[in-house]
Structure formats: structure tokens, C-alpha cells
Scaffold this active site. Structure first.
Site, PDB file in Angstrom:
ATOM      1  N   ASP B 144       0.813  -1.226   0.000  1.00  0.00           N
ATOM      2  CA  ASP B 144       0.000   0.000   0.000  1.00  0.00           C
ATOM      3  C   ASP B 144       0.844   1.273   0.000  1.00  0.00           C
ATOM      4  O   ASP B 144       0.333   2.356  -0.240  1.00  0.00           O
ATOM      5  CB  ASP B 144      -0.929   0.015   1.214  1.00  0.00           C
ATOM      6  CG  ASP B 144      -1.981  -1.082   1.131  1.00  0.00           C
ATOM      7  OD1 ASP B 144      -2.416  -1.390   0.013  1.00  0.00           O
ATOM      8  OD2 ASP B 144      -2.356  -1.636   2.176  1.00  0.00           O
ATOM      9  N   GLU B 247      -9.624  -0.350  -5.857  1.00  0.00           N
ATOM     10  CA  GLU B 247     -10.753  -1.010  -5.179  1.00  0.00           C
ATOM     11  C   GLU B 247     -11.451  -0.077  -4.188  1.00  0.00           C
ATOM     12  O   GLU B 247     -12.607  -0.282  -3.850  1.00  0.00           O
ATOM     13  CB  GLU B 247     -10.268  -2.268  -4.443  1.00  0.00           C
ATOM     14  CG  GLU B 247      -9.179  -1.962  -3.416  1.00  0.00           C
ATOM     15  CD  GLU B 247      -8.685  -3.194  -2.658  1.00  0.00           C
ATOM     16  OE1 GLU B 247      -9.369  -4.222  -2.668  1.00  0.00           O
ATOM     17  OE2 GLU B 247      -7.602  -3.099  -2.049  1.00  0.00           O
TER      18      GLU B 247
END
EC number: 2.7.1.90
Lengths: 419, 419
Positions: B144, B247
């Protein structure tokens, strides 16, 4: 033999190596300028021929053409367009002859799968039916691996390698997570009718790297209870499991499993893949945490992890197509002949197009394991050589250095033609 | 300084290079047997410490440990488990000390992201709070890329490379098909809160290889009209377009775009991804043919196309963690310090864990283009070096030769502990 120009075009779904076949055609033709003049590429397949939208491949240097060998996709554009029969659409055939005449084209190389073989066959018959001398050679290509006679189809080996590598990698991932989180990973792969690509997922597991994998083939009717029992057993034994599901899997009602009649909040029909459907079946039936992926275009465009065997075969098919034309053949397709699986040895053969067009090669029964969820040793022996070897593209700034050709248009000589 | 044993564990979502950090820890520790005895790995992260489920890393040879450098996933198993505070769960901290004492552990290396940094910080405070001498060092890892202070996070560069390469490849594919078939390709990528991974899709387009790409960031509220207008413009101008969607994209109602309240034919809630939702929006709004893919685990497990920069940094973080411990540090995390972007130069720095835990680094505003659908030059300069270089794993029979360690259990000395 008078010098004639050639036409080359790409058709249907593109692959990681169809441009390697293009390189085979173009480089071989350039070695025979005593017989082949210019190779004109059709912009967007047969449509380029019909609309006289031709590309002068001589505008691109030998260096640029060589880069096609490591560039995925169709460098000249592809199309999904099937010629009707001569009886149904004589107009299109007469137009083709008009274009061929205007540009002195005597060789027709069409690079595609089953539908394209049918188009190529029809063009090859123009000599007889309409009296225009053309030699039409089909160059095989399809990730579906469903062309007959040839042992395998260029494009398939690289998809198979991508799916095998990706399934192994994702399986390592889910194994790491399985103690407290995800226990099942579901990967959706291409293959509407035949399970060749799904079968490649089975290669991810090998004797020295065992992985519990459930494969859902389009050839095997989906049985929910048996499927859940198998996943459950693997998760109990290994702690995790991977599922490779073909987009073409059907339920007992004969409908695609992906066709679940999904509706959004407003009642609109929604299109989903089959992977989320299978994931939901696992959640509902076993309560296991899952992840799912859909490889889609990534699998057939993944030139970065192409199979060296596949690249070599794709190139060889393009080369052989030109050689067959120069030897006077018409209405044929070069094929890959397996001489031996271990060690892997292959040679180039020849098939009559009339035996190729509209014939689909399915997985043999003895390639699917008895429980319907895996591949047999026979299948493994067939698939293994096809993913052998790596053939990395060059990189620039961390990205593959894929070529884009100039695609210079040949001046038009004819009136417009509406398709 | 007396010889102490060490504990090493992997936490949270695994990556293509977290095992490279493990190799850095283990190989460096093995060079300092005068100070570090055995490195015990926790089976499944901190759970391995709590349940005394320790792995004797000495059971694996130097050659096996070296292979970790090219093996994705977490070799010792990971977990999603966050330690509560000392006040809330003193029992767990006392258990940790019990296990550390029983196995003479003086070093604690925890390899993870933000949540794991918090766990590591809490362990580092045991010395003060409970009087047991331990040096806890956090080894950064997260796809991330959202850890503060460090310029980037090991694991991110390889995902970024995978997404950039895949987006370029799929874009070449859709460009080939666009004349008569698919015009838009939608790729769903990870990133629930921050758009770092989605941003990497922007690298697929470069000055010498321009590609029309629309990026949907979680930082930018989805605006359907603006989105459709942009896709429409690109398709009119280029003939095709690619969409990279995170997402975590949210609509104007603040809900995830993926959360569409889908129901199957029986009214059961269905979980889908955001890619099919975006694809349906394109179909409904513009009537264009599309394809969509969901990379999911494939993106973070794709060691076959890992970034060389990322692999080197992951290894360096593991090595530095051990060196910091040997230098007497506690409650710190090695960081990557960018010295220069062009040419790219970096060094290893150090952060206090108290400044790292529970802080999320978002994309800077000036990394997202004004229209909200692309990356800026500043973003490009930040990202570009992180995907530099290839670091291919060795292959066997056409597949990456990833290692599985023996993971030999250390005999337990304590009573069972229920978590």
C-alpha cells in the site's frame, strides 16, 4: 515466376506472440525480394483488404520489424469479421480481387484461429471460383489451442505459462495468509469451449512443489456438492486451496455459471465474471474467506512472461507460411508437429485448410483426472514443453520496450467500399 | 554483550519481496553469531510468538535462505492479528515475555505495515513497562506504500511494476481489438485508502509510448458524468482507452463503488469487485464494448516481474534492522531515504516507531492531475525509480523455482496458550 506483392493480416483475439509470427512473415519475405515485392499489411485484418486500407510494411526498418518478435498484441490491428460464403456475399470476394489486382497481390497470409482459417480457406478458393490467381496461406494463432492437426497453437504456450506462474504465485500468497485470513484463491481464466488454459493452472503444482488446486473445466458440468467437498478436503489437509475456473464452466441447467441473473439495486442486469460466483459458492457453502482474480486480457497480452517455445513456434509458423507460398502451395497452414515430448522436439508440418476450418479441437478425455478437478499425467506431459523457457523483452525505464510501427498507409487506388 | 537469540516474523498481507527482507535479517544475523544466537521465526506472525510456535531457521541451509530473496509470499506464514494495548490485554504481553525468556530471545524483528508497526511499538515498550529487556525493530513492508517517514515501502515497487507492465500490455491488446470489438479495458487494482497502486497504472503511458489511461483514485470522489465524458473523449481520439480503478473508489454517497447491493436470482447479496461495476457504467453510458480484469493477489505475488530496486530495498531493510539491533537500538524502523530521483540514489535511514505506528501516508495532492484522472509529472518522478530494473527468479521446467523452507518447529517448553 513474376514478382508479386503479398498481403498479411491479423485476425481475432490477439496474443502475446502473434507479432512474432508477423516478424516471421515479414523477415522471410524480405529475404526473397526476387519473388515477393512489398508485403502490405491489412489494417484491422480482412477489413483492411476490403476497404483498401493497406499498410506499407517497407516503411518500417528491419530493426523495427525485429522488435515485433517481443511485442504483444496485433501491430497492424485485428478484427472480428468472418467472410460469408461466396453465394451469400459475392460482392466481398469481387472486392477482394479488385484490391488484390490494384496492388498486384499474389500472396495472402492470414494470421488467426478457427474463424480466420475459414476466411483464409474461402480466399484460397478464389483462384478456382473467380479465376484470380492467389495463394492463401493460414498462419495459426489462438490462445484457445483449439485448432486441429497442429500439435499446439502459437499464443497458447504463453498464456499457459502466465496462468501456471500466476497460479503458483497466488497459491504461495494464500498459503501464507491462510492461518488467520484468506483460505481459498479463485482465478478465472479464458476458455469458452475448451479447458486448455484452465488445464495449464494444474502445472503450478509439481512433484517438488505440491499445491492443492481445483480446476473447473468447461468440459465438466459443475457439481456444487462435489466441488465444495473437494475444496473442504484440501483446506482441511493443506490449510488452503486454489481454484482455477474457466469462464466457460456450465451448471447442470446447461447455462454458464457466470450467468447468475445478477441485478443491481435498481433491478438492472449486471455482468459479472464466474470467479465471484464461485467465490460466493465457497463462502455460502463452507464459510471460508476467499480472494478472487480475473486475468482477462492480462493473460494473453503478457509478453513479459512469454514462453520461449511459444515465441519460437510463432515465428516459425510465419516463416514457414512464406516458404510454403514460395514453393507454390495454396490453401494450406503450417503446423507444429511434436516429434517427442521428452526431450521436447518439434518440426514444421503442413495441413490442408479444408481440414482445419471450422474444426474445434477439444481436450482429450484422458487429460482430465477422474474426479474432473485436475489434469492427468498425460496432460502434464503434453503441456509441460509448451511453457518451457523464458524470452524476456528488452526494458526501458522499468517497462517493456514494445514497438509501435509507423503503419504508413498505402495510397488508395479504388473507390470507397462499404462493409 | 551476551549472545541472545532473535525472533523474526511476517505480518499482514504478504508481498513479492517480504522474503527478501527475511533473507536480509537471517543472512545478516548469521554473520554475527558472536552476538545473535539462533533466529527463531514465528509461524504465522505474532501468533507464533504467543503460542510458542517457533521455527528454527538454522534448520535451513544458507542456500535455502538465499532463495528467499527470489521467493514471493511469507515463507513462515503471516497473520492478521493486532496486539491490544497493555491495559486491555496484559495477559498477552506477559505471555510474550514468558516465551522470550524460555527461548532466551533479546531481539524482536517484526516485518509488516502500519498495524504491525503498532504491534512492534508495543513490544518495544515491554522493557520499560514490564522490565524485560528486548530490542524491537520494525522491518517495513506494505504494497500500500502508506507508511510514513520512509520514502517508499518494500513491496510497493514490485506491485507498481506489475500494474504498469500489465496496463501497458492490456492497452496494446485493446488497441488491436478496438476497430471491431473491445474499446475499453478496465483493470481493478488494490488500494483501499490510498491510490499509490492505481497511480502506478499511469506509468504504462510514457512520452515514447503514449496510452490513454483513466485512473480512478480512492482520493477522488467518483463523478460519473465527468468519467464518461473522459472515456468518450479518449475513445474518439485514440480509438480505445484503459481504465485503472482502485478497489477503494467511493461514490458521492460516500459508499464504495463496488458496494452496489448486487443480488442473485434468489435475492442473496453477492460480492463483486469494482471493475465490473465500472464496466457496466461504461456500457450503460456509452454503449462501448469492454473487457475487465481484477489483478487481486496476482499483483502482490508477482515475483516473476519484481522490481530490482524493490528487491534490493527489501533486503537492505532486513539487513539494517539487524545492524540497528546490534548497535543497541530499540523501537525503531529502518527507512528508505531518497537522495536523488534522477539519477536515483537512496540510502538507509532510521525512524522512531512512535512516529510510524498508526500514521497513514496518503498521496500528496500534487501527485494527482487536475482533472482527477491521471498522475502529474511530480508523481511520475517519484514512481519511476521504484519500478526500475528486473530481478528474475531462476526457472525450472518453465516455472519459477521458489523455495519452501523446512520450517522445523522448535520444541515447546511452556504450557499451551489460547489466543
Amino acid at each position: 515466376m513474376a514478382i508479386k506483392n503479398a498481403f498479411y493480416a491479423q485476425s481475432g483475439g490477439v496474443t502475446a506472440v502473434i507479432n512474432a509470427s508477423a516478424a516471421g512473415v515479414l523477415e522471410t519475405a524480405r529475404q526473397h525480394t526476387d519473388k515477393i515485392g512489398t508485403v502490405y499489411a491489412g489494417r484491422n485484418g480482412i477489413i483492411g483488404a476490403l476497404t483498401e486500407d493497406l499498410i506499407d510494411t517497407n516503411a518500417d526498418s528491419a530493426a523495427a520489424i525485429a522488435k515485433l518478435r517481443h511485442t504483444p498484441s496485433g501491430a497492424f490491428g485485428s478484427c472480428r469479421y468472418k467472410l460469408k460464403s461466396l453465394e451469400q456475399n459475392r460482392r466481398e470476394y469481387e472486392r477482394l480481387i479488385e484490391v488484390f489486382k490494384a496492388h498486384d497481390i499474389g500472396y495472402f497470409f492470414y494470421n488467426g484461429g478457427g474463424d480466420s482459417a475459414d476466411t483464409c480457406l474461402k480466399v484460397s478458393q478464389i483462384s478456382d471460383t473467380l479465376g484470380y490467381p492467389i495463394q492463401a496461406i493460414h498462419v495459426p494463432k489462438t490462445v484457445d489451442n483449439d485448432l486441429p492437426i497442429t500439435d499446439c497453437c502459437p499464443g497458447f504456450g504463453s498464456v499457459a505459462k502466465y496462468i501456471a506462474v500466476s497460479t503458483r504465485e497466488a497459491s504461495f500468497d494464500v498459503a501464507s495468509m491462510s492461518k488467520t485470513s484468506t483460505k481459498v484463491f479463485v482465478l478465472e481464466v479464458m476458455g469458452r469451449h475448451a479447458g486448455w488454459i484452465a488445464a495449464a493452472g494444474g502445472l503450478a503444482s509439481s512433484p517438488d512443489c505440491e499445491i492443492p488446486i481445483v480446476i473447473l473445466f468447461p468440459e465438466v458440468t459443475f457439481n456444487k456438492e462435489k466441488f465444495l467437498a473437494t475444496v473442504d478436503r484440501y483446506v482441511k489437509e493443506y490449510g488452503y486451496c486454489s481454484v482455477v475456473v474457466s469462464e466457460g464452466v456450465k451448471g447442470e441447467d446447461g447455462n454458464f455459471l457466470s450467468d447468475q441473473g445478477l441485478r443491481d439495486a435498481f433491478g438492472h442486469a449486471q455482468l459479472g465474471g464466474v470467479a465471484p460466483v464461485v467465490a460466493n459458492i465457497i463462502k455460502d457453502g463452507l464459510g471460508l474467506k476467499y480472494h478472487w482474480g480475473v486475468a482477462d486480457y492480462l493473460q494473453r497480452a503478457a509478453r513479459h512472461i512469454a514462453s520461449k517455445t511459444d515465441v519460437e513456434q510463432a515465428y516459425a509458423m510465419g516463416k514457414a507460411a512464406v516458404e510454403y507460398a514460395l514453393a507454390g502451395h495454396n490453401s494450406v497452414m503450417p503446423t507444429i508437429v511434436r516429434e517427442s515430448s521428452s526431450p521436447y522436439q518439434w518440426s514444421v508440418g503442413m495441413a490442408q485448410l479444408s481440414n482445419v476450418a471450422n474444426v474445434e479441437k477439444m481436450m482429450p478425455d484422458n487429460f482430465i483426472s477422474e474426479d474432473g478437478f485436475g489434469i492427468t499425467q498425460a496432460c502434464r506431459e503434453y503441456l509441460a514443453p509448451l511453457i518451457e523457457g523464458e524470452d524476456y523483452p528488452p526494458y526501458k525505464d522499468g517497462l517493456p520496450d514494445y514497438v509501435r510501427l509507423k503503419n504508413v498507409a498505402v495510397p488508395k487506388k479504388l473507390d470507397e467500399f462499404k462493409i
